[in-house]
Design an enzyme around this catalytic site. Structure first.
Site, PDB file in Angstrom:
ATOM      1  N   ARG A  59       0.912  -1.349  -0.061  1.00  0.00           N
ATOM      2  CA  ARG A  59       0.070   0.007   0.269  1.00  0.00           C
ATOM      3  C   ARG A  59       0.976   1.226   0.282  1.00  0.00           C
ATOM      4  O   ARG A  59       2.058   1.495   0.622  1.00  0.00           O
ATOM      5  CB  ARG A  59      -0.844   0.041   0.959  1.00  0.00           C
ATOM      6  CG  ARG A  59      -1.541  -1.159   1.684  1.00  0.00           C
ATOM      7  CD  ARG A  59      -2.747  -0.933   2.308  1.00  0.00           C
ATOM      8  NE  ARG A  59      -2.482  -1.022   3.561  1.00  0.00           N
ATOM      9  CZ  ARG A  59      -1.882   0.195   4.432  1.00  0.00           C
ATOM     10  NH1 ARG A  59      -2.140   1.445   4.287  1.00  0.00           N
ATOM     11  NH2 ARG A  59      -1.082   0.397   5.605  1.00  0.00           N
ATOM     12  N   LYS A 200      -9.246  -2.239   0.990  1.00  0.00           N
ATOM     13  CA  LYS A 200      -8.741  -1.180   2.431  1.00  0.00           C
ATOM     14  C   LYS A 200      -9.384  -0.204   1.798  1.00  0.00           C
ATOM     15  O   LYS A 200      -9.564   0.337   2.988  1.00  0.00           O
ATOM     16  CB  LYS A 200      -7.065  -1.511   2.083  1.00  0.00           C
ATOM     17  CG  LYS A 200      -6.013  -2.812   2.584  1.00  0.00           C
ATOM     18  CD  LYS A 200      -6.879  -2.651   3.668  1.00  0.00           C
ATOM     19  CE  LYS A 200      -6.268  -4.480   4.499  1.00  0.00           C
ATOM     20  NZ  LYS A 200      -6.800  -5.102   5.744  1.00  0.00           N
ATOM     21  N   HIS A 219     -10.225  -4.523  12.694  1.00  0.00           N
ATOM     22  CA  HIS A 219      -9.322  -5.352  11.851  1.00  0.00           C
ATOM     23  C   HIS A 219      -9.042  -6.491  12.500  1.00  0.00           C
ATOM     24  O   HIS A 219      -7.967  -6.810  12.622  1.00  0.00           O
ATOM     25  CB  HIS A 219      -8.102  -4.760  11.204  1.00  0.00           C
ATOM     26  CG  HIS A 219      -7.201  -4.683  10.331  1.00  0.00           C
ATOM     27  ND1 HIS A 219      -5.778  -4.446  10.895  1.00  0.00           N
ATOM     28  CD2 HIS A 219      -7.762  -5.769   9.487  1.00  0.00           C
ATOM     29  CE1 HIS A 219      -4.823  -5.300   9.586  1.00  0.00           C
ATOM     30  NE2 HIS A 219      -6.392  -5.213   8.613  1.00  0.00           N
ATOM     31  N   SER A 237      -0.836  -6.680   9.970  1.00  0.00           N
ATOM     32  CA  SER A 237       0.384  -7.570   8.925  1.00  0.00           C
ATOM     33  C   SER A 237       1.278  -8.491   9.380  1.00  0.00           C
ATOM     34  O   SER A 237       2.227  -7.892  10.016  1.00  0.00           O
ATOM     35  CB  SER A 237       0.372  -6.642   7.742  1.00  0.00           C
ATOM     36  OG  SER A 237       1.253  -7.531   6.594  1.00  0.00           O
ATOM     37  N   LYS A 241      -3.466 -13.127  11.371  1.00  0.00           N
ATOM     38  CA  LYS A 241      -4.904 -13.327  11.630  1.00  0.00           C
ATOM     39  C   LYS A 241      -5.260 -14.434  10.237  1.00  0.00           C
ATOM     40  O   LYS A 241      -5.877 -15.215  11.348  1.00  0.00           O
ATOM     41  CB  LYS A 241      -5.191 -12.059  10.408  1.00  0.00           C
ATOM     42  CG  LYS A 241      -4.833 -10.677  11.714  1.00  0.00           C
ATOM     43  CD  LYS A 241      -5.978  -9.761  11.266  1.00  0.00           C
ATOM     44  CE  LYS A 241      -6.072  -9.209   9.450  1.00  0.00           C
ATOM     45  NZ  LYS A 241      -4.970  -8.712  10.065  1.00  0.00           N
ATOM     46  N   THR A 242      -4.387 -14.279   9.755  1.00  0.00           N
ATOM     47  CA  THR A 242      -5.040 -15.161   8.590  1.00  0.00           C
ATOM     48  C   THR A 242      -4.850 -16.715   8.560  1.00  0.00           C
ATOM     49  O   THR A 242      -5.812 -17.610   8.478  1.00  0.00           O
ATOM     50  CB  THR A 242      -4.138 -15.088   7.069  1.00  0.00           C
ATOM     51  OG1 THR A 242      -5.255 -13.577   6.390  1.00  0.00           O
ATOM     52  CG2 THR A 242      -5.348 -16.185   5.597  1.00  0.00           C
ATOM     53  N   ASP A 256      -9.991 -10.825   7.697  1.00  0.00           N
ATOM     54  CA  ASP A 256      -9.190  -9.739   7.570  1.00  0.00           C
ATOM     55  C   ASP A 256     -10.240  -8.625   7.539  1.00  0.00           C
ATOM     56  O   ASP A 256     -10.092  -7.639   8.750  1.00  0.00           O
ATOM     57  CB  ASP A 256      -8.912  -9.335   6.494  1.00  0.00           C
ATOM     58  CG  ASP A 256      -7.703  -8.195   6.698  1.00  0.00           C
ATOM     59  OD1 ASP A 256      -7.110  -8.261   7.570  1.00  0.00           O
ATOM     60  OD2 ASP A 256      -7.813  -7.252   5.961  1.00  0.00           O
ATOM     61  N   ARG A 322       1.047 -12.132  -2.099  1.00  0.00           N
ATOM     62  CA  ARG A 322       0.128 -12.596  -1.897  1.00  0.00           C
ATOM     63  C   ARG A 322      -0.837 -13.671  -2.711  1.00  0.00           C
ATOM     64  O   ARG A 322      -0.304 -13.542  -3.880  1.00  0.00           O
ATOM     65  CB  ARG A 322      -0.911 -11.030  -1.863  1.00  0.00           C
ATOM     66  CG  ARG A 322      -0.132 -10.241  -1.010  1.00  0.00           C
ATOM     67  CD  ARG A 322      -0.692 -10.250   0.347  1.00  0.00           C
ATOM     68  NE  ARG A 322      -0.537  -9.291   1.661  1.00  0.00           N
ATOM     69  CZ  ARG A 322      -0.837  -8.277   3.113  1.00  0.00           C
ATOM     70  NH1 ARG A 322      -1.951  -9.259   3.096  1.00  0.00           N
ATOM     71  NH2 ARG A 322      -0.632  -7.715   3.158  1.00  0.00           N
TER      72      ARG A 322
END
Length: 517
Positions: A59, A200, A219, A237, A241-242, A256, A322
């Site tokens: 980003r 996002k 988030h 990040s 989380k994933t 997410d 990703r």
């Protein structure tokens, strides 16, 4: 479904006119064909689509601005994250972008963000590239034929990666821009091919609209156990989380972004966007399988030109590799994308200082402190210029996407935790036995065992001790986890070095927290 002429007329009403072909809600296979024939992306050996987004492989946070306008001005927490942009400059840049697109082909995806129909945001994504349109199809919730007949966009993304701004004319920081106008319900993205900007931007929009309706915007990832218990996993990040929510023993809601209303939790998205650097079948079998599936998009993963074999351990393009895939590719999912009120909430931190315990039970006051802090750490090699562990504080575990003042989200979370009795835990997926370069990264198997014990209630039956620096409550034992790693100080060969590092980290927390005093 509407005809292409009807879509063209609708786009005209949004100021996007004189287009050539409009490809509307194409199928996955059709978007594949367009992306490959247009030389936008390549096919990997197992059927995933590979796109390279260099030079932007993440980003462009410094190029994101919010239009300062009357309907939202008083609600926005203006500062280093939410930077104001003049309305007249936004309108002028929109006019230049739409003029740039005249005579061009575009890809349009009408879809939804938000699995709860009461709060769903109708999203229209207009792309210059077919693979970006497939990304939108993967990441958002697809509309059915009936919904498409009467679809009216509630928020629109206009994405032209080949259109570059002129800072002197347009008032942007650089040639790249992500500009949001809540009054026009429109985001303009240009100068970057990185697909994460699309997802996002909508998350940012929901973080603005949802709290105004009493919904906690989060988030976090979420899953459900066999007993119907919902769990949330907050984290920045790289904290897991994933990975940790994609659990063979629990059904995935989403990886997410979620909302928490008075009815329960619901996913904002229809897909997952997993980091795949160093991905292995042994450690993350579900995500690994997704990368070998037709319909998945891989971003910036190096590939052998002849064999079409990808290398997840190659970070020569970026460490932020990703994979984007629809969540219904996963067998073990919650089909309606919704869950109940969470029973357990986990705050994930990747502590490169080796100070935080593998798991700790938080009091309500500690939960608010750590939620507002949003701590993790960067390590050498993850970002240009980072030579040693660096503390990162991102309030609400997602500061770049939070539009309101942090207290808005903190108070919503506090009230919902109190109303529904959720237990909050702090989990360190980072280093143990010393800081980065000395200690070792926590084994995923140990972290999964700790989460399993918390989720099943086993940790409620063991003795806890209180560590001296943060006052965290640490279990003395846990099934399938060596007892000696539960208290981080015990894993350091030099206890005095641990004390020094712990005091240093406490000071960093205190300095950061002064902004909320």
């Amino acid at each position: 479904m509407k005809t292409n002429e009807e879509i063209k007329e609708s786009l005209n009403g949004q100021g996007i006119s004189h287009l050539n072909e409009v490809f509307y809600n194409l199928s996955r296979a059709e978007l594949y064909e367009h992306a490959i024939s247009n030389a936008e992306a390549e096919l990997t050996e197992h059927g995933a689509l590979l796109a390279i987004t260099v030079p932007h492989t993440g980003r462009s946070a410094n190029d994101k601005f919010l239009v300062e306008e009357s309907t939202s001005k008083e609600h926005v927490w203006w500062g280093k994250v939410n930077k104001p942009f003049p309305q007249e400059c936004f309108n002028a840049l929109k006019a230049r972008m739409t003029a740039y697109l005249q005579g061009s082909d575009v890809y349009v995806q009408d879809c939804f963000a938000g699995a709860d129909a009461e709060y769903a945001l109708p999203v229209r994504v207009v792309n210059q590239y077919a693979w970006h349109n497939l990304f939108a199809q993967n990441m958002f919730i697809q509309a059915n034929k009936t919904q498409l007949e009467s679809f009216e966009p509630g928020f629109t993304i206009l994405h032209c990666p080949d259109f570059k701004a002129n800072p002197e004319i347009d008032g942007t920081r650089s040639e790249t821009f992500i500009l949001m106008d809540f009054s026009q319900k429109l985001v303009l993205i240009g100068g970057t091919h990185y697909a994460g900007e699309i997802k996002k931007s909508i998350f940012t929009a929901l973080n603005y609209f949802m709290p105004l309706r009493g919904v906690m915007s989060m988030h976090c990832s979420a899953n459900i156990g066999n007993q119907g218990d919902t769990a949330l996993f907050f984290g920045l990040s790289g904290t897991g989380k994933t990975t940790l929510s994609t659990d063979p023993e629990r059904a995935l809601i989403g990886d997410d972004e979620h909302g928490w209303s008075d009815k329960g939790t619901f996913n904002y998205e229809g897909g997952c966007y997993a980091k795949v650097i160093n991905l292995s079948q042994e450690a993350e079998p579900i995500i690994f399988e997704m990368t070998r599936t037709f319909g998945t998009i891989l971003e910036n993963v190096p590939m052998d030109a002849e064999s079409r074999k990808v290398d997840f351990f190659d970070d020569s393009i970026t460490e932020n590799t990703r994979a984007s895939y629809p969540r219904d590719f996963i067998n073990n999912i919650v089909t309606d994308n919704k869950g109940g009120h969470p029973k357990n909430i986990f705050f994930l931190t990747c502590d490169a200082f080796g100070v935080m315990p593998p798991i700790a039970k938080l009091t309500p006051e500690q939960a608010m402190f750590h939620f507002l802090s949003g701590y993790t750490a960067k390590v050498a090699g993850t970002e240009r210029g980072v030579k040693e562990p660096t503390a990162t504080f991102s309030t609400c575990f997602g500061a770049p996407f939070m539009v309101h003042h942090p207290k808005v989200y903190a108070e919503l979370l506090r009230d919902k935790i109190n109303a529904h009795g959720a237990q909050v835990w702090l989990v360190n997926t980072g280093w143990s036995g010393g800081e980065y370069g000395v200690g070792k990264r926590m084994k995923i198997a140990y972290t999964r065992a700790l989460l399993r014990a918390a989720l099943t209630g086993e940790l409620h039956n063991v003795e806890f001790v209180t560590e001296e620096y943060f006052g965290l409550h640490i279990p003395k034992e846990c099934p399938d986890v060596p007892a000696e790693i539960l208290n981080p100080k015990n894993t350091w060969s030099d206890p005095s070095a641990y004390d020094t590092k712990a005091k240093h980290l406490v000071g960093l927390f205190e300095n950061n927290y002064q902004q909320f005093a």
